[in-house]
Design an enzyme around this catalytic site. Structure first.
Site, mmCIF file in Angstrom:
data_model
loop_
_atom_site.group_PDB
_atom_site.id
_atom_site.type_symbol
_atom_site.label_atom_id
_atom_site.label_comp_id
_atom_site.label_asym_id
_atom_site.label_seq_id
_atom_site.Cartn_x
_atom_site.Cartn_y
_atom_site.Cartn_z
ATOM 1 N N CYS A 78 10.537 1.750 0.188
ATOM 2 C CA CYS A 78 11.658 1.272 -0.639
ATOM 3 C C CYS A 78 11.154 0.693 -1.947
ATOM 4 C CB CYS A 78 12.458 0.213 0.100
ATOM 5 S SG CYS A 78 13.664 -0.604 -0.965
ATOM 6 N N VAL A 79 11.698 1.180 -3.053
ATOM 7 C CA VAL A 79 11.218 0.764 -4.365
ATOM 8 C C VAL A 79 11.471 -0.722 -4.630
ATOM 9 C CG1 VAL A 79 13.321 1.597 -5.542
ATOM 10 C CG2 VAL A 79 11.225 1.289 -6.840
#
Lengths: 119, 131, 99
Positions: A78-79
């Site tokens: 997840c960024v």
């Protein structure tokens, strides 16, 4: 049948990432599909190639990379969670990629099952 | 790599998603990062229920002031969920009872369910994600 | 539905919350530290045995063995390996991890 797997904790501090790995490997060995594994919260630390555990211990990051190479699993970090924790493209292990939370939602929509491992 | 690029998965599938919040805010990050998933899911036009049980009900308390601990106060975001078409908010009766709370203590309008009603709601979901 | 619990019942309330919301006929799988609840003489033994009347209770064998508890499993608890874990997920329409 397709399984999505969500990993919410980093390696070594919690068993979650070990349990997730053994579940994923077993599912793949049994012939189920695990198209994508999503790493969220401290789970993003699984993706670091900078970890150097002692020789007599498992290398959690390398183990994920090999599973992805052997079975073509998409390892997505997840960024937003990664940026908070200093996990950038520059430190990613092989076969990990950084992308958005939408990739997690897609797993829920498109796959038959979503299994979460966390604390 | 923006999330906006991948909003529509194009499948037209609508599933029942339940986001189950069982943890208090601030002591751990799960409430905040869980809320981020809910906001993204809203863009996929799924049938979303947001559920608060156990210490998760503490997320919805009125009067939260995080200035002294120098972290973001995300409790106001619950009031904005309406604007994301997230309208199904459920709270477990026994969880608020056990904590000396009532519906009046909460910052948003919720539907209060008994344990058995909550159990049935969970059983009919396609996807349950717990934070 | 499959419920997965991973925390010790003497440390956290997740097993109790799970058992309160698991509808009749659903399955509960104990993994990691939750497996202690499935063993004889423990604080949660009575709760697990009462729950086994309405629910199918499973415990993950490798986690029991890793904790020295393989020989102390309660009657009525089904021990599964990772392949059994995968099958349980496949057999049930949805699953919930009580983190």
């Amino acid at each position: 049948m397709q399984f999505g797997i969500l990993v919410n904790e980093g390696p070594y501090s919690h068993q979650a990432s070990d349990s997730a790995y053994l579940f994923a490997r077993t599912a793949l060995e049994k012939g189920y599909k695990v198209p994508r594994i999503f790493f969220y919260h401290d789970g993003v630390y699984n993706a670091s190639r900078l970890a150097t555990p002692p020789q007599d211990d498992r290398n959690v990051g390398a183990r994920w990379s090999k599973l992805a190479a052997d079975y073509g699993v998409d390892l997505v970090v997840c960024v937003a969670a990664a940026q908070r924790r200093g996990i950038t493209d520059g430190v990613l292990g092989d076969n990990f990629r950084i992308s958005g939370l939408g990739q997690l939602v897609e797993m829920g929509i498109q796959y038959d099952r979503l299994v979460t491992f966390g604390d | 790599m923006s999330d906006m690029d991948e909003m529509e998965d194009g499948s037209g599938i609508v599933k029942k998603f339940m986001f189950l919040n069982r943890k208090a805010p601030h002591g751990t990050v799960y409430a905040l990062e869980g809320l981020e998933v809910v906001l993204i899911t809203a863009a996929f036009d799924q049938d979303v229920s947001m559920v608060f049980t156990d210490d998760g009900v503490y997320q919805l308390l009125k009067g939260i002031d995080t200035k002294g601990i120098e972290v973001k106060d995300f409790s106001k975001t619950y009031r904005a969920l309406d604007g994301y078409d997230i309208e199904k908010l459920y709270v477990d009766q026994s969880s608020i009872d056990a904590r000396g709370l009532t519906e009046d203590d909460l910052i948003v309008d919720v539907t209060v369910l008994s344990v058995s009603e909550m159990a049935n709601l969970m059983a009919e979901q396609d996807v349950v994600i717990s934070f | 539905m499959l419920h997965i619990v991973n925390k010790s019942a003497t440390d956290r309330g997740s097993l109790e919350s799970c058992l309160a919301m698991a509808t009749k006929g659903s399955a509960v799988l104990l993994i990691e530290d939750a497996v202690y609840a499935a063993t004889t003489g423990g604080a949660a033994a009575a709760k697990i045995q009462a729950a086994a009347a309405d629910l199918k209770i499973y415990a993950l064998g490798p986690d029991l063995a890793a904790r020295g508890m393989a020989a102390r499993v309660l009657d009525g608890v089904n021990v599964v390996d990772y392949a059994g874990f995968v099958d349980l997920v496949a057999e049930h329409k949805s699953c919930q991890s009580w983190l």
